[in-house]
Design a protein around this motif. Structure first.
Motif, PDB file in Angstrom:
ATOM      1  N   LEU A  40       2.105 -16.853 100.206  1.00  0.00           N
ATOM      2  CA  LEU A  40       2.136 -16.160  98.918  1.00  0.00           C
ATOM      3  C   LEU A  40       1.966 -17.142  97.766  1.00  0.00           C
ATOM      4  O   LEU A  40       1.271 -16.860  96.781  1.00  0.00           O
ATOM      5  CB  LEU A  40       3.442 -15.382  98.774  1.00  0.00           C
ATOM      6  N   LYS A  41       2.612 -18.308  97.884  1.00  0.00           N
ATOM      7  CA  LYS A  41       2.458 -19.337  96.851  1.00  0.00           C
ATOM      8  C   LYS A  41       1.003 -19.803  96.780  1.00  0.00           C
ATOM      9  O   LYS A  41       0.441 -19.956  95.685  1.00  0.00           O
ATOM     10  CB  LYS A  41       3.380 -20.519  97.161  1.00  0.00           C
ATOM     11  N   LEU A 100       4.327 -12.221 109.184  1.00  0.00           N
ATOM     12  CA  LEU A 100       5.639 -12.191 108.535  1.00  0.00           C
ATOM     13  C   LEU A 100       6.751 -12.641 109.479  1.00  0.00           C
ATOM     14  O   LEU A 100       7.881 -12.849 109.043  1.00  0.00           O
ATOM     15  CB  LEU A 100       5.931 -10.785 108.006  1.00  0.00           C
ATOM     16  N   LEU A 115      -1.098  -9.469 105.371  1.00  0.00           N
ATOM     17  CA  LEU A 115       0.204  -9.771 105.957  1.00  0.00           C
ATOM     18  C   LEU A 115       0.372  -8.960 107.234  1.00  0.00           C
ATOM     19  O   LEU A 115       0.163  -7.745 107.240  1.00  0.00           O
ATOM     20  CB  LEU A 115       1.317  -9.444 104.962  1.00  0.00           C
ATOM     21  N   GLN A 157      -1.604 -13.956 107.414  1.00  0.00           N
ATOM     22  CA  GLN A 157      -0.270 -14.537 107.529  1.00  0.00           C
ATOM     23  C   GLN A 157       0.672 -13.582 108.251  1.00  0.00           C
ATOM     24  O   GLN A 157       0.809 -12.423 107.870  1.00  0.00           O
ATOM     25  CB  GLN A 157       0.293 -14.847 106.142  1.00  0.00           C
ATOM     26  N   PRO A 208       6.618 -20.278 106.603  1.00  0.00           N
ATOM     27  CA  PRO A 208       7.107 -19.008 106.063  1.00  0.00           C
ATOM     28  C   PRO A 208       6.038 -18.297 105.239  1.00  0.00           C
ATOM     29  O   PRO A 208       5.169 -18.932 104.633  1.00  0.00           O
ATOM     30  CB  PRO A 208       8.300 -19.421 105.197  1.00  0.00           C
ATOM     31  N   SER A 209       6.130 -16.979 105.214  1.00  0.00           N
ATOM     32  CA  SER A 209       5.155 -16.195 104.460  1.00  0.00           C
ATOM     33  C   SER A 209       5.181 -16.541 102.976  1.00  0.00           C
ATOM     34  O   SER A 209       4.174 -16.405 102.280  1.00  0.00           O
ATOM     35  CB  SER A 209       5.405 -14.701 104.666  1.00  0.00           C
ATOM     36  N   SER A 210       6.323 -17.024 102.480  1.00  0.00           N
ATOM     37  CA  SER A 210       6.404 -17.418 101.067  1.00  0.00           C
ATOM     38  C   SER A 210       5.407 -18.536 100.750  1.00  0.00           C
ATOM     39  O   SER A 210       4.925 -18.648  99.615  1.00  0.00           O
ATOM     40  CB  SER A 210       7.823 -17.877 100.721  1.00  0.00           C
ATOM     41  N   HIS A 211       5.086 -19.363 101.754  1.00  0.00           N
ATOM     42  CA  HIS A 211       4.127 -20.447 101.545  1.00  0.00           C
ATOM     43  C   HIS A 211       2.730 -19.867 101.319  1.00  0.00           C
ATOM     44  O   HIS A 211       1.999 -20.316 100.433  1.00  0.00           O
ATOM     45  CB  HIS A 211       4.145 -21.383 102.755  1.00  0.00           C
ATOM     46  N   ASP A 271       6.083 -30.016 101.394  1.00  0.00           N
ATOM     47  CA  ASP A 271       6.739 -28.752 101.043  1.00  0.00           C
ATOM     48  C   ASP A 271       7.639 -28.197 102.143  1.00  0.00           C
ATOM     49  O   ASP A 271       8.628 -27.523 101.843  1.00  0.00           O
ATOM     50  CB  ASP A 271       5.690 -27.690 100.694  1.00  0.00           C
TER      51      ASP A 271
END
Length: 261
Positions: A217-218, A206, A232, A204, A212-215, A143
Motif C-alpha cells: 500500500l505504501k 493479505l 489484494l 499482494q 506485509p500488505s501495508s508495504h 524497512d
C-alpha cells in the motif's frame, strides 16, 4: 486439451563482472516479458515457469536469469548485494532484450525492477512499457529487516558480518550480510514519489507473513495513481503460487502486454 510445454533447454551464460550468470531467453513478439525473481529463489520456480509456458503459447519473448549465488549461476550467495544483482539484471536485459518489455518482479525482484527502470531511464532507454510486481519488497533491508533486528542479530552483523535465519521455503537458512544491508540503504526507492513512466500492476496477498500488505500500500501510494492497479488477494501468502494465484498472474501480465502493444 492442454498443450505440452516445450522442453527445457540448458541455459546460456553471460559473464558479468566475473560472475557466470545463467540466462534463458526465448524469442517472440514484443512486448517481451522479463522475469526477476526473489531473494534466494531461482528462474525455474513455479511462477517463472508458468509465465515461460504461457509466453511460449502466446509466441511472446520471455527472458529470465539467476542472480549470482542463485540457481544455475556462479558465485557465492552471501557475496551478493542489491547493487550486484541490479548490475547483473541490467547486463542481461541490455544483452538479450529487444524492443519493448514488461518487467515482472517477485518480492526482491520488484525492487530490482524499480531500480532497473530508474537506471535505464538515465541512459534514455524507454523500452520498459509496464511493470507487474508480486508481493513487492522494495527497500526490504531498511524497512522490514533493520527495524526488527534483535540484539543477537546486531551483534552477529557487527562481529561476523552476517546473521542467519531459518527459512520457510528452504532447508538452508537465509543469510543476511552487513554488506547487503548497507548497500540496501544506497538503493532505496520508497523515499519519495516513484516515476516509472509506465503502468504498474501490484499483486499482494493479505495473508503474506513475510512482506506485509501495508508495504504494498505504501508503494502504491508513491506511484502515479492513474497508472497503478493494486490487486489484494484476501488469502494469498507471500509465494502467490497456488493455481488461482498463477491464473491471476498470467492475466495481469497478459493484460499489461496488450497495453504495451
Amino acid at each position: 486439451m492442454t498443450a505440452t510445454p516445450p522442453p527445457l533447454l540448458a541455459p546460456t551464460f553471460l559473464d558479468v563482472d566475473g560472475s557466470r550468470i545463467a540466462v534463458r531467453h526465448a524469442a517472440g513478439a514484443a512486448p517481451g516479458i522479463v522475469w526477476l525473481g526473489g531473494y534466494k529463489s531461482d528462474m525455474l520456480g513455479t511462477k517463472a515457469q508458468t509465465l515461460a509456458d504461457w509466453a511460449a503459447r502466446e509466441d511472446r519473448a520471455f527472458l529470465r536469469h539467476d542472480y549470482s549465488g542463485h540457481g544455475e549461476s556462479g558465485g557465492v550467495f552471501a557475496d551478493g548485494t542489491i547493487s550486484t544483482w541490479l548490475s547483473q539484471s541490467l547486463a542481461v536485459f541490455r544483452h538479450f532484450a529487444k524492443g519493448s518489455q514488461i518487467l515482472v518482479g517477485s518480492s526482491m525482484g520488484a525492487w530490482i525492477a524499480l531500480r532497473m527502470v530508474r537506471e535505464l531511464r538515465k541512459t534514455g532507454d524507454a523500452s520498459v512499457v509496464g511493470l507487474v510486481l508480486l508481493a513487492p519488497a522494495p527497500d526490504f533491508t531498511s524497512d522490514l529487516i533493520e527495524p526488527v533486528l534483535t540484539e543477537a542479530q546486531k551483534r552477529d552483523l557487527a562481529e561476523k558480518g552476517f546473521f542467519a535465519e531459518p527459512s520457510d521455503y528452504s532447508a538452508e537458512p537465509y543469510i543476511y550480510t552487513r554488506a547487503l544491508i548497507e548497500d540496501g540503504r544506497e538503493n532505496r526507492v520508497m523515499t519519495g514519489p516513484i516515476d516509472t513512466h509506465c503502468p504498474v500492476h501490484i499483486l499482494q496477498g493479505l495473508a503474506d507473513a513475510d512482506v506485509p500488505s501495508s508495504h504494498a500500500l505504501k508503494l502504491a501510494a508513491l506511484l502515479p495513481a492513474d497508472d497503478v492497479t493494486l490487486s489484494l488477494i484476501p488469502d494469498g501468502d507471500h509465494r502467490l503460487s497456488r493455481p488461482q494465484d498463477l491464473d491471476m498472474l498470467v492475466r495481469a501480465v497478459g493484460d499489461m502486454a496488450k497495453r504495451g502493444e
